[in-house]
Design an enzyme around this catalytic site. Sequence first.
Site, short mmCIF file in Angstrom:
data_model
loop_
_atom_site.label_atom_id
_atom_site.label_comp_id
_atom_site.label_asym_id
_atom_site.label_seq_id
_atom_site.Cartn_x
_atom_site.Cartn_y
_atom_site.Cartn_z
CD GLN A 135 -2.92 1.13 0.24
OE1 GLN A 135 -3.61 0.13 0.10
NE2 GLN A 135 -3.06 2.19 -0.53
CG ASP A 227 -6.76 2.74 7.38
OD1 ASP A 227 -7.81 2.43 6.78
OD2 ASP A 227 -5.93 1.91 7.77
CB CYS A 267 -5.27 2.25 2.44
SG CYS A 267 -6.13 1.98 4.00
N1 CP Z 1 -6.21 -1.30 0.79
C1 CP Z 1 -6.35 -2.64 0.88
O1 CP Z 1 -5.41 -3.39 1.17
O2 CP Z 1 -7.62 -3.09 0.60
P1 CP Z 1 -8.17 -4.58 0.74
O3 CP Z 1 -8.31 -4.88 2.21
O4 CP Z 1 -9.49 -4.55 0.03
O5 CP Z 1 -7.21 -5.52 0.11
N1 NVA Z 2 -5.92 -0.62 8.71
C1 NVA Z 2 -6.79 -1.43 7.89
C2 NVA Z 2 -6.31 -1.43 6.47
C3 NVA Z 2 -7.13 -2.24 5.53
C4 NVA Z 2 -6.57 -2.25 4.13
C5 NVA Z 2 -6.88 -2.83 8.45
O1 NVA Z 2 -5.85 -3.39 8.84
O2 NVA Z 2 -7.98 -3.36 8.52
#
Ligand code: CP
Ligand code: NVA
Length: 307
Positions: A135, A227, A267
């Site tokens: 990411q 996020d 993200c």
């Molecule tokens: N940003 C990201 O990793 O999304 P997913 O959880 O959909 O893979």
């Molecule tokens: N911080 C989030 C990112 C998901 C892509 C998680 O770990 O759920």
Amino acid sequence: MLRGRHLLSMGDLSGEDVGHILARATIFKEQREKGILSDELRGKTVALIFEKPSTRTRVSFETGIHELGGNPLFLSAQELQLSRGETIADTARTLSRYVHAIVARVTSHDNLLELAKHSTVPVINALSPLEHPCQALADLMTIQEKKGRLRGLKLAWVGDGNNVCNSLLLACSLVGIDVSIACPPGYEPNAEVLELGRRRAAESGSKLEVINDPNEAVFGADVVYTDVWVSMGQEGEKMRRLQDFKGYQVNAELLRRAKEDVIFMHCLPAHRGEEVTDEVIDGPHSVVFDQAENRLHVQKAILTMVI
Ligand code: CP
Ligand code: NVA
């Protein structure tokens, strides 16, 4: 050279590595737009082990490997013998006899380290509770595309000092982007990651600060990033987190404190109405789907470089 190496943390990469990955990703992107696909992974199989849900990571890796002529092998952790007690070490040793790389999304970072320790093929972190390096690389690519440079910019992180924040602060401090992180007390980034980030910032001549006030962090920023407040695996803490993160929403009022040409990043997946408003994520500053697209190009670059 990245050949044969694992990518578990943004800390594994030098500035030169990042430069090579972004340059290669840009070529893949330009070629794809012209309808040109290379077959650099012909005859190669990549295992994708997922212990958690995913939309972007799974689809971008599967599509990318397919477009490069390789064979993506999706393995849900529940369907592997792992779920019946086979060790991670034996799983790694076995998969290494068949496949040419392993992409893994794990519930514990230690599991990822164990997998990498016993794997004789490269292991790529597709998100752990500690980091999300793929990411962060796609995010650098997006920032470079939108701003024409990296060094000297200011990025404000608003919210949880989580896995995405950890990888991003390492990425930014490496390439000379100033980072201002605003989080509630107790939600700071990982202490060791922060320490490495500070060393990198000192080397690259950038600034890295962790504060509590989003208004201060966002002031004059070129990039504002947030996020979710509740990451995967933290569902039991949801009520407390929703309470603790009040005041950390990225909304139009907060964004006005940034530079006029600020870009808004996330993200994804987003929890609209919590960490970000519809107005911001759907607004003219948002580049969230460019970030999502760039996952595809960056991961193609990583795979063709490590395999
Ligand atoms: N940003 C990201 O990793 O999304 P997913 O959880 O959909 O893979
Ligand atoms: N911080 C989030 C990112 C998901 C892509 C998680 O770990 O759920």
